[in-house]
Design an enzyme around this catalytic site. Structure first.
Site, PDB file in Angstrom:
ATOM      1  N   SER A   1      34.246   1.458  61.299  1.00  0.00           N
ATOM      2  CA  SER A   1      33.501   2.642  60.877  1.00  0.00           C
ATOM      3  C   SER A   1      34.309   3.912  61.092  1.00  0.00           C
ATOM      4  O   SER A   1      35.106   4.011  62.009  1.00  0.00           O
ATOM      5  CB  SER A   1      32.185   2.757  61.644  1.00  0.00           C
ATOM      6  OG  SER A   1      31.514   3.932  61.235  1.00  0.00           O
TER       7      SER A   1
ATOM      8  N   LYS B   1      27.825  -3.847  63.090  1.00  0.00           N
ATOM      9  CA  LYS B   1      28.163  -2.875  62.042  1.00  0.00           C
ATOM     10  C   LYS B   1      27.000  -2.708  61.064  1.00  0.00           C
ATOM     11  O   LYS B   1      26.717  -1.600  60.593  1.00  0.00           O
ATOM     12  CB  LYS B   1      29.434  -3.309  61.293  1.00  0.00           C
ATOM     13  CG  LYS B   1      29.845  -2.364  60.158  1.00  0.00           C
ATOM     14  CD  LYS B   1      30.094  -0.961  60.669  1.00  0.00           C
ATOM     15  CE  LYS B   1      30.735   0.010  59.706  1.00  0.00           C
ATOM     16  NZ  LYS B   1      30.243   0.181  58.402  1.00  0.00           N
TER      17      LYS B   1
ATOM     18  N   HIS C   1      24.552  -0.536  62.767  1.00  0.00           N
ATOM     19  CA  HIS C   1      25.160   0.808  62.794  1.00  0.00           C
ATOM     20  C   HIS C   1      24.826   1.524  61.484  1.00  0.00           C
ATOM     21  O   HIS C   1      24.403   2.685  61.464  1.00  0.00           O
ATOM     22  CB  HIS C   1      26.676   0.679  62.968  1.00  0.00           C
ATOM     23  CG  HIS C   1      27.451   1.928  62.663  1.00  0.00           C
ATOM     24  ND1 HIS C   1      27.698   2.362  61.371  1.00  0.00           N
ATOM     25  CD2 HIS C   1      28.029   2.847  63.471  1.00  0.00           C
ATOM     26  CE1 HIS C   1      28.382   3.488  61.411  1.00  0.00           C
ATOM     27  NE2 HIS C   1      28.600   3.804  62.672  1.00  0.00           N
ATOM     28  N   ASN C   2      25.022   0.830  60.382  1.00  0.00           N
ATOM     29  CA  ASN C   2      24.776   1.451  59.080  1.00  0.00           C
ATOM     30  C   ASN C   2      23.291   1.731  58.858  1.00  0.00           C
ATOM     31  O   ASN C   2      22.932   2.724  58.237  1.00  0.00           O
ATOM     32  CB  ASN C   2      25.321   0.568  57.955  1.00  0.00           C
ATOM     33  CG  ASN C   2      26.828   0.722  57.814  1.00  0.00           C
ATOM     34  OD1 ASN C   2      27.511   1.042  58.782  1.00  0.00           O
ATOM     35  ND2 ASN C   2      27.343   0.515  56.633  1.00  0.00           N
TER      36      ASN C   2
ATOM     37  N   GLU D   1      22.685   4.799  60.569  1.00  0.00           N
ATOM     38  CA  GLU D   1      23.321   5.843  59.727  1.00  0.00           C
ATOM     39  C   GLU D   1      22.350   6.281  58.614  1.00  0.00           C
ATOM     40  O   GLU D   1      22.137   7.476  58.388  1.00  0.00           O
ATOM     41  CB  GLU D   1      24.613   5.258  59.158  1.00  0.00           C
ATOM     42  CG  GLU D   1      25.373   6.095  58.162  1.00  0.00           C
ATOM     43  CD  GLU D   1      26.586   5.315  57.616  1.00  0.00           C
ATOM     44  OE1 GLU D   1      27.410   4.829  58.413  1.00  0.00           O
ATOM     45  OE2 GLU D   1      26.706   5.190  56.379  1.00  0.00           O
TER      46      GLU D   1
HETATM   47  C1  6PG Z   1      31.141   3.656  58.012  1.00  0.00           C
HETATM   48  C2  6PG Z   1      30.255   3.691  56.800  1.00  0.00           C
HETATM   49  C3  6PG Z   1      30.873   2.893  55.701  1.00  0.00           C
HETATM   50  C4  6PG Z   1      30.325   3.179  54.342  1.00  0.00           C
HETATM   51  C5  6PG Z   1      28.900   2.790  54.182  1.00  0.00           C
HETATM   52  C6  6PG Z   1      28.252   3.519  53.028  1.00  0.00           C
HETATM   53  O1  6PG Z   1      30.634   3.250  59.039  1.00  0.00           O
HETATM   54  O2  6PG Z   1      32.292   4.059  57.912  1.00  0.00           O
HETATM   55  O3  6PG Z   1      29.013   3.185  57.108  1.00  0.00           O
HETATM   56  O4  6PG Z   1      30.814   1.551  56.062  1.00  0.00           O
HETATM   57  O5  6PG Z   1      30.495   4.531  54.044  1.00  0.00           O
HETATM   58  O6  6PG Z   1      28.862   1.427  53.929  1.00  0.00           O
HETATM   59  O7  6PG Z   1      27.118   2.840  52.753  1.00  0.00           O
HETATM   60  P1  6PG Z   1      26.175   3.137  51.551  1.00  0.00           P
HETATM   61  O8  6PG Z   1      27.044   3.168  50.306  1.00  0.00           O
HETATM   62  O9  6PG Z   1      25.230   2.028  51.558  1.00  0.00           O
HETATM   63  O10 6PG Z   1      25.590   4.477  51.825  1.00  0.00           O
END
Ligand code: 6PG
Length: 473
Positions: free
Chosen positions: A131, A185, A188-189, A192
């Site tokens: 990430s 991960k 984590h997302n 996010e």
């Molecule tokens: C990270 C982000 C990366 C990516 C996402 C975007 O941790 O660096 O999460 O993995 O930018 O997958 O996800 P979406 O396209 O679903 O918003």
């Protein structure tokens, strides 16, 4: 340097792959990158820092031949079939003991299958979350590996060198068995997604409700980023408001269509939480709101039916902004709580042995959800590794109690004026439900037993009960 002496190889030289590799080279490792696109392979060498050992190739045999044994190969290719295609293509060229790392956002269930498939053939396979976006990959990401311990021990020094550092400690750790890295991960997302939804709600309220312009929004997020909300997502939001559009005289943010994209990791988190029977409503609603955003045509029609929703909030501006700050802080804590609780539960269900203190430690730097709050959570999980939910910690209890009133006020103001605040509301409702000893599901259990003999338990004696419910007069 003779050809078979490269320390590390990368398959896929998209921005993430090439940046990760260049980062590795900057830390003294000799690296080779493979991409079938000649341009990408060539430009890798051109982008490398002078004095580093970087080679770009377009041919799989040259790539394999360049690596010292056991080979350490990472792939950064789109999740799903491309990962399997790379595995199948390279398997015949590998030797037993070689290490393959999937650094993309693969679904953890795919990773589990691949681990077993490759183990049977004598190869080490690691699922690893990375990430931090493009900059993170280049200058220090948060790295979430899991699975094969032998593979981890081999790559540990390299990953520690390239990862972000917080207080001298590298933002990488062995996160547990099997697909633990990709599981962490994924969540984590999910977190996010939830935090981004919350920030969007504060933007809506301040921009449309209070009529603040981009300069003012920039100043507020700048200020917010200097206190307890300090985090990467607040920081980039601050910057976004100042970005000029190069096609018009407007700020770029005002020229972007309000339909969200999503690659799926947030949805996976929600789907998995449902299967796990673990409540993560802040993440669920964030996924739903991205989905709802895509129905722009229907939303436009609905606005013409139901009238202009852009009501000006008649409220003391500075007081509301201060309440909003506190509500966002309150809600963000709840997002982390849900995600971390889910990892705790998922880890137990899948026997992954994920150390939560390590998860929050390595999320403190490099990753998209890094924030000063994680430093506090690190202390909490260091003291109590089995805490099921950070809402049960003294620190979080104090923080939530100090901010819940402002959260209620913000939600009440927003709801009365017709502003959607599903993320803030989900966090408050979660909190209000979680902190109640009694929920009204005694009635629900009665209903289930009434219409379907689904049975219930009693509060005064153990056992399973069923009643022949009578129709009342
Ligand atoms: C990270 C982000 C990366 C990516 C996402 C975007 O941790 O660096 O999460 O993995 O930018 O997958 O996800 P979406 O396209 O679903 O918003």
């Amino acid at each position: 340097m003779s050809d078979s002496h490269f320390d590390f190889g990368m398959i896929g030289l998209g921005v993430m792959g090439r940046n990760f590799l260049l980062n590795m080279a900057d830390h003294g490792f000799s690296v080779v990158g493979l991409d079938k696109d000649n341009q990408k392979a060539l430009s890798l060498e051109k982008e490398a820092t002078a004095g580093t050992t970087v080679k770009g190739v377009t041919n799989a045999k040259d790539f394999i031949g360049a690596l010292k044994k056991p080979r350490c190969i990472m792939m950064l290719v789109p999740a799903g079939k491309p990962v399997d295609s790379v595995i199948e293509e390279f398997l015949p060229m590998l030797d037993k003991g070689d290490i393959l790392i999937d650094g993309g956002n693969s679904h953890y269930t795919d990773t589990i299958k691949r681990i077993h498939y490759l183990k049977d053939k004598g190869f080490h396979f690691m699922g690893m979350g990375v990430s931090g976006g493009e900059k993170g990959a280049r200058f220090g990401p948060s790295i979430m590996p899991g699975g094969d311990m032998e593979a981890w021990e081999t790559v540990q020094p390299m990953l520690e060198a390239v990862s972000a550092k917080v207080k001298g400690s590298p933002c990488v750790a062995y996160l547990g068995k099997d697909a633990a890295g990709h599981y962490v991960k994924m969540v984590h997302n999910g977190i996010e997604y939830a935090i981004m939804q919350l920030i969007g709600e504060t933007y809506l309220l301040m921009h449309q409700g209070l009529g603040l312009n981009n300069d003012q929004l920039h100043d507020i997020f700048k200020q917010w980023n200097e206190g307890n909300l300090q985090s990467y997502l607040i920081e980039i939001t601050r910057d976004i408001f100042m970005q000029q559009d190069d096609k018009t005289n407007n700020r770029l943010v005002d020229m972007i269509l309000d339909e969200a994209g999503a690659k799926g990791t947030g949805m996976w988190t929600s789907q998995d939480a449902m299967s796990l029977h673990y409540p993560i409503p802040c993440i669920d609603i964030a996924v739903s709101m991205r989905d709802l955003s895509v129905y722009k045509e229907e939303r436009t029609k609905a606005e013409s039916i139901y009238g202009d929703p852009h009501q000006t909030l008649s409220i003391d501006r500075d007081e509301f902004i201060s309440q909003l700050h506190d509500a966002l802080y309150f809600a963000v804590i709840n997002c982390y709580a849900q995600g971390l609780g889910m990892i705790q539960k998922g880890s137990a269900a899948l026997d992954m042995e994920i150390p939560l203190s390590e998860v929050v430690r390595i999320w403190r730097g490099g990753c998209i959800i890094r924030s000063v709050l994680l430093d506090k959570f690190y202390d909490i999980y260091t003291q109590d590794k089995t805490l099921p939910n950070i809402l049960l910690s003294d620190f979080v209890a104090k923080e939530l109690q100090n901010n819940v009133k402002q959260t209620r006020l913000v939600i009440a103001t927003s709801v009365n004026a017709g502003y959607p605040v599903p993320g803030l509301s989900a966090s408050l409702n979660y909190f209000d439900a979680y902190r109640r000893k009694h929920l009204p599901v005694n009635l629900l259990q009665a209903q289930r037993d009434y219409f379907g003999s689904h049975t219930y338990q009693r509060i005064d004696e153990p056992g399973i009960f069923h009643t022949e419910w009578k129709e009342s007069e």
